[in-house]
Motif scaffolding. Structure first.
Motif, PDB file in Angstrom:
ATOM      1  N   ASN A 153       0.848  -1.186   0.000  1.00  0.00           N
ATOM      2  CA  ASN A 153       0.000   0.000   0.000  1.00  0.00           C
ATOM      3  C   ASN A 153       0.892   1.248   0.000  1.00  0.00           C
ATOM      4  O   ASN A 153       2.118   1.178   0.018  1.00  0.00           O
ATOM      5  CB  ASN A 153      -0.973   0.000   1.186  1.00  0.00           C
ATOM      6  N   TYR A 154       0.264   2.394  -0.005  1.00  0.00           N
ATOM      7  CA  TYR A 154       0.995   3.642  -0.189  1.00  0.00           C
ATOM      8  C   TYR A 154       2.072   3.851   0.872  1.00  0.00           C
ATOM      9  O   TYR A 154       3.156   4.351   0.602  1.00  0.00           O
ATOM     10  CB  TYR A 154       0.015   4.815  -0.174  1.00  0.00           C
ATOM     11  N   GLU A 155       1.781   3.426   2.108  1.00  0.00           N
ATOM     12  CA  GLU A 155       2.702   3.716   3.201  1.00  0.00           C
ATOM     13  C   GLU A 155       3.963   2.850   3.154  1.00  0.00           C
ATOM     14  O   GLU A 155       5.040   3.277   3.557  1.00  0.00           O
ATOM     15  CB  GLU A 155       2.003   3.513   4.557  1.00  0.00           C
ATOM     16  N   THR A 156       3.852   1.612   2.688  1.00  0.00           N
ATOM     17  CA  THR A 156       4.984   0.692   2.814  1.00  0.00           C
ATOM     18  C   THR A 156       5.569   0.220   1.491  1.00  0.00           C
ATOM     19  O   THR A 156       6.535  -0.523   1.485  1.00  0.00           O
ATOM     20  CB  THR A 156       4.538  -0.555   3.604  1.00  0.00           C
ATOM     21  N   ARG A 157       5.008   0.669   0.376  1.00  0.00           N
ATOM     22  CA  ARG A 157       5.380   0.075  -0.907  1.00  0.00           C
ATOM     23  C   ARG A 157       6.850   0.298  -1.278  1.00  0.00           C
ATOM     24  O   ARG A 157       7.418  -0.473  -2.050  1.00  0.00           O
ATOM     25  CB  ARG A 157       4.493   0.611  -2.027  1.00  0.00           C
ATOM     26  N   TYR A 158       7.473   1.362  -0.781  1.00  0.00           N
ATOM     27  CA  TYR A 158       8.848   1.635  -1.164  1.00  0.00           C
ATOM     28  C   TYR A 158       9.859   1.177  -0.104  1.00  0.00           C
ATOM     29  O   TYR A 158      11.028   1.516  -0.150  1.00  0.00           O
ATOM     30  CB  TYR A 158       9.051   3.132  -1.426  1.00  0.00           C
ATOM     31  N   GLY A 159       9.388   0.410   0.855  1.00  0.00           N
ATOM     32  CA  GLY A 159      10.268   0.000   1.946  1.00  0.00           C
ATOM     33  C   GLY A 159      11.132  -1.187   1.593  1.00  0.00           C
ATOM     34  O   GLY A 159      11.373  -1.515   0.434  1.00  0.00           O
ATOM     35  N   LYS A 160      11.577  -1.895   2.659  1.00  0.00           N
ATOM     36  CA  LYS A 160      12.526  -2.995   2.480  1.00  0.00           C
ATOM     37  C   LYS A 160      11.834  -4.312   2.177  1.00  0.00           C
ATOM     38  O   LYS A 160      12.508  -5.339   2.068  1.00  0.00           O
ATOM     39  CB  LYS A 160      13.366  -3.134   3.749  1.00  0.00           C
ATOM     40  N   VAL A 161      10.509  -4.283   2.033  1.00  0.00           N
ATOM     41  CA  VAL A 161       9.780  -5.544   1.921  1.00  0.00           C
ATOM     42  C   VAL A 161      10.154  -6.324   0.671  1.00  0.00           C
ATOM     43  O   VAL A 161      10.006  -7.544   0.627  1.00  0.00           O
ATOM     44  CB  VAL A 161       8.258  -5.285   1.941  1.00  0.00           C
ATOM     45  N   LEU A 162      10.666  -5.663  -0.357  1.00  0.00           N
ATOM     46  CA  LEU A 162      10.945  -6.367  -1.609  1.00  0.00           C
ATOM     47  C   LEU A 162      12.320  -7.027  -1.621  1.00  0.00           C
ATOM     48  O   LEU A 162      12.782  -7.488  -2.656  1.00  0.00           O
ATOM     49  CB  LEU A 162      10.779  -5.412  -2.789  1.00  0.00           C
ATOM     50  N   ARG A 163      12.978  -7.071  -0.443  1.00  0.00           N
ATOM     51  CA  ARG A 163      14.228  -7.831  -0.344  1.00  0.00           C
ATOM     52  C   ARG A 163      13.989  -9.319  -0.618  1.00  0.00           C
ATOM     53  O   ARG A 163      14.924 -10.058  -0.943  1.00  0.00           O
ATOM     54  CB  ARG A 163      14.832  -7.684   1.054  1.00  0.00           C
ATOM     55  N   LEU A 164      12.735  -9.734  -0.503  1.00  0.00           N
ATOM     56  CA  LEU A 164      12.412 -11.141  -0.725  1.00  0.00           C
ATOM     57  C   LEU A 164      12.794 -11.585  -2.134  1.00  0.00           C
ATOM     58  O   LEU A 164      13.022 -12.771  -2.392  1.00  0.00           O
ATOM     59  CB  LEU A 164      10.926 -11.404  -0.484  1.00  0.00           C
ATOM     60  N   ASN A 165      12.887 -10.622  -3.079  1.00  0.00           N
ATOM     61  CA  ASN A 165      13.216 -10.996  -4.454  1.00  0.00           C
ATOM     62  C   ASN A 165      14.635 -11.544  -4.577  1.00  0.00           C
ATOM     63  O   ASN A 165      14.928 -12.315  -5.493  1.00  0.00           O
ATOM     64  CB  ASN A 165      13.030  -9.791  -5.376  1.00  0.00           C
ATOM     65  N   ILE A 166      15.533 -11.135  -3.660  1.00  0.00           N
ATOM     66  CA  ILE A 166      16.885 -11.710  -3.658  1.00  0.00           C
ATOM     67  C   ILE A 166      16.792 -13.210  -3.418  1.00  0.00           C
ATOM     68  O   ILE A 166      17.418 -14.015  -4.108  1.00  0.00           O
ATOM     69  CB  ILE A 166      17.761 -11.054  -2.566  1.00  0.00           C
ATOM     70  N   ASN A 167      15.975 -13.592  -2.425  1.00  0.00           N
ATOM     71  CA  ASN A 167      15.842 -15.006  -2.073  1.00  0.00           C
ATOM     72  C   ASN A 167      15.223 -15.813  -3.199  1.00  0.00           C
ATOM     73  O   ASN A 167      15.695 -16.905  -3.534  1.00  0.00           O
ATOM     74  CB  ASN A 167      14.992 -15.136  -0.803  1.00  0.00           C
ATOM     75  N   PHE A 168      14.182 -15.284  -3.820  1.00  0.00           N
ATOM     76  CA  PHE A 168      13.530 -16.034  -4.888  1.00  0.00           C
ATOM     77  C   PHE A 168      14.393 -16.099  -6.150  1.00  0.00           C
ATOM     78  O   PHE A 168      14.323 -17.074  -6.903  1.00  0.00           O
ATOM     79  CB  PHE A 168      12.166 -15.427  -5.214  1.00  0.00           C
ATOM     80  N   SER A 169      15.208 -15.079  -6.396  1.00  0.00           N
ATOM     81  CA  SER A 169      16.068 -15.119  -7.582  1.00  0.00           C
ATOM     82  C   SER A 169      17.098 -16.244  -7.482  1.00  0.00           C
ATOM     83  O   SER A 169      17.583 -16.751  -8.490  1.00  0.00           O
ATOM     84  CB  SER A 169      16.779 -13.772  -7.769  1.00  0.00           C
ATOM     85  N   ARG A 170      17.418 -16.651  -6.245  1.00  0.00           N
ATOM     86  CA  ARG A 170      18.373 -17.746  -6.039  1.00  0.00           C
ATOM     87  C   ARG A 170      17.761 -19.104  -6.354  1.00  0.00           C
ATOM     88  O   ARG A 170      18.438 -19.999  -6.859  1.00  0.00           O
ATOM     89  CB  ARG A 170      18.855 -17.761  -4.588  1.00  0.00           C
ATOM     90  N   ILE A 171      16.484 -19.275  -6.029  1.00  0.00           N
ATOM     91  CA  ILE A 171      15.913 -20.631  -6.040  1.00  0.00           C
ATOM     92  C   ILE A 171      14.998 -20.918  -7.222  1.00  0.00           C
ATOM     93  O   ILE A 171      14.703 -22.079  -7.502  1.00  0.00           O
ATOM     94  CB  ILE A 171      15.147 -20.902  -4.732  1.00  0.00           C
ATOM     95  N   VAL A 172      14.534 -19.871  -7.921  1.00  0.00           N
ATOM     96  CA  VAL A 172      13.661 -20.099  -9.087  1.00  0.00           C
ATOM     97  C   VAL A 172      14.536 -20.329 -10.314  1.00  0.00           C
ATOM     98  O   VAL A 172      15.376 -19.482 -10.649  1.00  0.00           O
ATOM     99  CB  VAL A 172      12.725 -18.896  -9.322  1.00  0.00           C
ATOM    100  N   PRO A 173      14.380 -21.454 -10.999  1.00  0.00           N
ATOM    101  CA  PRO A 173      15.194 -21.704 -12.192  1.00  0.00           C
ATOM    102  C   PRO A 173      14.749 -20.831 -13.368  1.00  0.00           C
ATOM    103  O   PRO A 173      13.577 -20.506 -13.510  1.00  0.00           O
ATOM    104  CB  PRO A 173      14.940 -23.187 -12.485  1.00  0.00           C
ATOM    105  N   LYS A 174      15.723 -20.426 -14.155  1.00  0.00           N
ATOM    106  CA  LYS A 174      15.501 -19.704 -15.409  1.00  0.00           C
ATOM    107  C   LYS A 174      14.677 -18.421 -15.232  1.00  0.00           C
ATOM    108  O   LYS A 174      15.050 -17.541 -14.507  1.00  0.00           O
ATOM    109  CB  LYS A 174      14.864 -20.646 -16.439  1.00  0.00           C
ATOM    110  N   GLY A 175      13.479 -18.344 -15.865  1.00  0.00           N
ATOM    111  CA  GLY A 175      12.743 -17.084 -15.917  1.00  0.00           C
ATOM    112  C   GLY A 175      11.909 -16.791 -14.686  1.00  0.00           C
ATOM    113  O   GLY A 175      11.121 -17.635 -14.238  1.00  0.00           O
ATOM    114  N   LEU A 176      12.082 -15.576 -14.114  1.00  0.00           N
ATOM    115  CA  LEU A 176      11.288 -15.128 -12.966  1.00  0.00           C
ATOM    116  C   LEU A 176      10.603 -13.815 -13.343  1.00  0.00           C
ATOM    117  O   LEU A 176      11.262 -12.854 -13.745  1.00  0.00           O
ATOM    118  CB  LEU A 176      12.192 -14.920 -11.747  1.00  0.00           C
TER     119      LEU A 176
END
Length: 733
Positions: free
Chosen positions: A510-533
């Motif tokens: 939402n507007y209050e939290t969208r630019y915060g640190k919550v999207l660090r999760l993409n580092i973790n998924f980029s490691r474990i998802v094969p090929k295209g993410l």
């Protein structure tokens, strides 16, 4: 090819169908049979996920039904005509045809009445490329002997060297018409010669798509555009883009007859917006300024050529009546007082008629003005040889489009109801006020089709959920519905919703939290998802701001260690190059694949195919609600609430529509992965709001049973790793 008996209709299908395909075939035929048996409209809204053979099922079922209908019609016709033979003799087919023609000529009606009329199938989709894919699918079926026509624009079909170079479509139209009228287009002249001496269909064959027609036209030096118009006259099935059906002006220009026919809207998930847009316009200060500039240039040119040109056009130009009309219109718009410069000024739809009447533009003068403006447009765009001589005519064209579509006689019995369908809004811009005439009822266009005598309307797509709200927006009855499951097995899909990120931060874009640190999760998924993410953001500003934050705090570099990152561009014409680079990375066995960051409702989410390694997982970073401060969004919500309170039709509330827009955008985005029976992938819903039962209920039927909520981020990471390991092993066996 298997022959399937479905409710008494024999369908020739290319292979043994899946259960979901049988269900789809049955529903389509149910729509069509009800039309004939009960002589009443029977519309259907059918959802079937991408990869379930929806297009193939549509074509085989409708054409099998049409084939039966044609055969039965011929038998009935012969039986009725034969009954007229008094002496007990028999008539051959030639004699029957002759007798039928004689009856029609002497009585003025088609023998047998409406029961002998064979409908045409009109197959509409969003883009010409989607239509081309459907035609290619048809070529591979047993129904490739059916007569086909594909309606396209001059953009796709014109092969004249001068005209095809013109980038503005309106200018193309006027250049083409000028050349045809002056007989200076040798491609059109060749078309007329062929038409006089032979049948176009016999030369082209039965199944032809735009590429076939253009290739033939270039080889034979004959006009593909006019050939397609000729081919539709005897076609069994006609393919065309949505706007050709929904825009009455385009239907008339193209000579498209819909009465008594069956309409299919494939890829109908965007139909709501397209219906509204086809009845709306925005007239900017720039449009008016351009039109007046074109008229000034025209007046100067006509005065120079007064002795040789059309005197009626000269007199109207000299009198200043047309420039004066536009000046008066500009003045009336400027005098509208807008107190709130942020929100603009909103008035009921009938205001537009009052405004135009003040400058003497009304239903009584409509035809005269349109004729005069079109003469002017043709002149300012081209000379007799089709050469651009003055300006592009874009401003005058905009004025004509507004008058054509939006000046019409007021309804006699339900004037108030019709006017309430639209809102007229004036909003300030940097150089003046923009007059906006917005339609908020997509059902207006659906009701228009029904009033024209359409026998059946079928809406279908891979993502129409939630069906109830979609149907409510259309304002016509859809007694036949279907929500199909997927053809994949349960081990081929993983759906997880999570409310917290790796640092235990609540995931909420939402507007209050969208630019915060919550999207660090993409580092973790980029490691474990094969090929295209694939990572989908609610909007371009959110995506751009998040990527900017990634770059400034090191997240971008951390992710890039595992996968290269590509971002959906805003500009037209840039996407193809970015996609090519993305695919190159995916196909390079030495690399770990790539990430594609895109936007819900953007070009990528609406139509690109990320099958197999191109898209092994899709991350949804939030619920993509429409911009709440947008005046158009607010007015749409107000309109729905007003209609609901007045009980004029079954309507969503404004809030229901607002939530529906977010849900449908999510459903369209997650449909980019798992594109066929052997495909597999993960859907990751990264927002705490996805854990609510109400949010899950809005997901497609094939997704809902697999949704699992996670409270701990580590747990979902572990399950995603296991999913890909076990699924890849099963697929490889």
């Amino acid at each position: 090819m298997p022959l399937l008996d479905i409710g008494g209709t024999t369908v020739n299908f290319p292979y043994t169908p899946y259960d979901c395909q049988l269900a789809y075939l049955e529903k389509v035929l149910q729509c069509l049979k009800t039309v004939i048996i009960y002589s009443e409209n029977s519309n259907g809204i059918l959802e079937s996920p991408t990869g379930t053979g929806k297009t193939l099922c549509l074509l085989c079922s409708t054409l099998a039904w049409l084939q039966d209908r044609k055969a039965q019609t011929e038998l009935n016709r012969q039986a009725n005509l034969a009954s007229l033979v008094v002496d007990g003799g028999t008539l051959n087919k030639q004699q029957l045809d002759s007798l039928s023609r004689n009856i029609q000529q002497s009585t003025g009606v088609t023998w047998g009445g409406s029961e002998f009329v064979v409908p045409k199938i009109i197959y509409a989709s969003r883009t010409h490329s989607q239509l081309s894919q459907a035609v290619q699918e048809l070529k591979r079926t047993a129904y490739n002997n059916m007569k086909v026509s594909v309606i396209g624009s001059r953009d796709q079909l014109c092969i004249h060297e001068q005209v095809r170079k013109e980038k503005n479509n309106s200018n193309k139209i006027h250049m083409c018409r000028a050349k045809v009228a002056a007989r200076t287009c040798h491609y059109y002249n060749r078309y007329e010669d062929i038409k006089r001496n032979s049948e176009i269909r016999s030369l082209m064959g039965d199944v032809v798509d735009i590429e076939d027609i253009v290739t033939y036209g270039e080889k034979q030096r004959v006009c593909p555009y006019y050939m397609t118009r000729e081919l539709k006259s005897d076609a069994d099935i006609i393919f065309m883009p949505y706007n050709y059906l929904l825009d009455p002006k385009m239907r008339m220009n193209q000579g498209i007859e819909i009465q008594g026919n069956v309409l299919i809207f494939d890829e109908a998930h965007n139909l709501e917006r397209i219906c509204e847009d086809s009845s709306s316009f925005e007239l900017t200060p720039g449009d008016l300024a351009t039109a007046m500039e074109e008229l000034t240039k025209l007046a100067q040119k006509m005065l120079e050529m007064a002795k040789n040109e059309d005197q009626s056009l000269v007199e109207d130009t000299e009198s200043g009546s047309m420039p004066g009309t536009l000046v008066d219109l500009e003045k009336e718009i400027d005098e509208i007082e807008v107190l709130n410069t942020d929100k603009g000024l909103t008035k009921p739809g009938v205001f537009i008629f009052e405004l135009f009447n003040k400058v003497h533009i009304g239903f009584e003068s409509k035809n005269y003005l349109i004729d005069l403006f079109e003469k002017m447009i043709s002149f300012v765009s081209t000379d007799a040889a089709g050469v651009t001589v003055l300006s592009k005519g874009s401003g005058l064209t905009k004025i004509v489009d507004v008058i054509k579509v939006h000046i019409q006689p007021a309804p006699q019995n339900n004037q108030k109801k019709k006017m309430d369908t639209w809102t007229t809004s004036s909003k300030p811009t940097k150089s003046g006020k923009t007059l906006c005439y917005w339609c908020f009822s997509p059902g207006h266009r659906m009701l228009d089709l029904v009033s024209c005598g359409v026998k059946c309307i079928i809406l279908t797509s891979g993502t129409l959920s939630p069906l109830k709200s979609f149907t409510a927006e259309m304002q016509i009855e859809f007694p036949i519905t279907l929500e199909n499951p997927h053809v994949i097995e349960k081990h081929q899909i993983f759906v997880g919703s999570m409310g917290k990120g790796p640092d235990n931060t609540v995931l909420n874009s939402n507007y209050e939290t969208r630019y915060g640190k919550v999207l660090r999760l993409n580092i973790n998924f980029s490691r474990i998802v094969p090929k295209g993410l694939l990572i989908f953001f609610p909007s371009y500003p959110v995506m751009e701001k998040c990527i900017e934050n990634w770059q400034s705090n090191g997240i971008y570099n951390s992710i890039s260690q595992y996968k290269a990152i590509y971002v959906e561009p805003r500009g037209k014409g840039l996407l193809d190059d970015v996609m090519d680079e993305f695919y190159d990375k995916i196909n390079n066995p030495a690399l770990n694949g790539a990430i594609f960051a895109a936007v819900c409702r953007g070009k990528v989410s609406e139509g690109l195919d990320f099958s197999d390694d191109n898209g092994r997982a899709v991350i949804i970073t939030g619920l993509p609600y429409p911009p709440r401060m947008d005046p158009k969004v607010n007015l749409k919500m107000q309109f729905l609430d007003e209609m609901r309170n007045k009980n004029k039709f079954k309507s969503l509330t404004g809030q229901e529509w607002y939530r529906q827009q977010a849900s449908r955008a999510v459903n369209q985005a997650i449909g980019r992965v798992i594109r066929h029976r052997q495909d597999f992938g993960a859907i990751l819903l990264c927002d705490t709001r996805f854990s609510a039962a109400s949010a899950v209920s809005q997901l497609p039927l094939w997704v809902k049973p697999h949704v699992k909520n996670y409270d701990m981020f580590g747990k979902i990471i572990k399950d995603v790793i296991v999913f890909f390991k076990t699924t890849e092993l099963k697929v490889s066996l």
